[in-house]
Design a protein around this motif. Structure first.
Motif, short mmCIF file in Angstrom:
data_model
loop_
_atom_site.label_atom_id
_atom_site.label_comp_id
_atom_site.label_asym_id
_atom_site.label_seq_id
_atom_site.Cartn_x
_atom_site.Cartn_y
_atom_site.Cartn_z
N GLU A 2 0.84 -1.32 0.02
CA GLU A 2 0.09 0.14 0.22
C GLU A 2 0.65 1.19 0.15
O GLU A 2 0.53 2.40 -0.47
N ASP A 3 2.05 1.25 0.43
CA ASP A 3 3.00 2.53 0.39
C ASP A 3 4.53 1.93 0.33
O ASP A 3 4.73 0.94 0.57
N MET A 25 3.50 8.14 -3.76
CA MET A 25 3.08 7.39 -2.63
C MET A 25 3.12 7.88 -1.28
O MET A 25 3.95 8.57 -0.94
N PRO A 26 2.29 7.49 -0.36
CA PRO A 26 2.34 7.94 1.09
C PRO A 26 3.34 7.48 1.52
O PRO A 26 4.08 6.48 1.41
N ARG A 27 3.93 8.06 2.59
CA ARG A 27 4.63 7.96 3.82
C ARG A 27 6.30 7.67 3.07
O ARG A 27 7.10 8.41 3.61
N ASN A 29 7.91 7.89 -0.95
CA ASN A 29 7.61 7.84 -2.37
C ASN A 29 8.53 6.71 -3.07
O ASN A 29 9.52 6.08 -2.44
#
Length: 105
Positions: A2-3, A25-27, A29
């Motif tokens: 998911e990240d 992407m979250p948290r 990249n």
């Protein structure tokens, strides 16, 4: 994953043949993920391809410098993506890092 953080955790635990990652992407990249893979020597066995909607010129140079074997601009041609995946999996690490132009879509 998911990240980028979750991807890195998986890479540390599991044997992965190829990483396809998105720049945004979250948290963590995609560039940060590839950089961490390089620092942990994971790029020696697991090539990474980066996807982006950003212009390739300046961003792709940075991506190749940290260890991406290909940078692919979206939208992309699926047959060209398959070609890049084949090249990434089938070539030695030292060649991946030295042939920037051959791997840009």
């Amino acid at each position: 994953a998911e990240d980028g953080g979750a991807a890195l955790s998986k890479l540390k635990k599991d044997q992965i043949a190829l990483v396809l990652t998105e720049l945004n992407m979250p948290r963590m990249n995609g560039l940060q993920l590839i950089d961490q893979m390089e620092r942990l020597s994971l790029l020696q066995t697991t090539p990474a391809i980066l996807f982006t909607i950003q212009p390739l010129d300046e961003m792709s140079s940075e991506a190749y410098k940290i260890g991406a074997c290909a940078v692919i601009s979206k939208p992309y041609d699926f047959s060209k993506l398959l070609l890049q995946i084949g090249r990434a999996i089938g070539q030695p690490e030292r060649l991946r890092r030295n042939d920037e132009k051959a791997f840009s879509l």
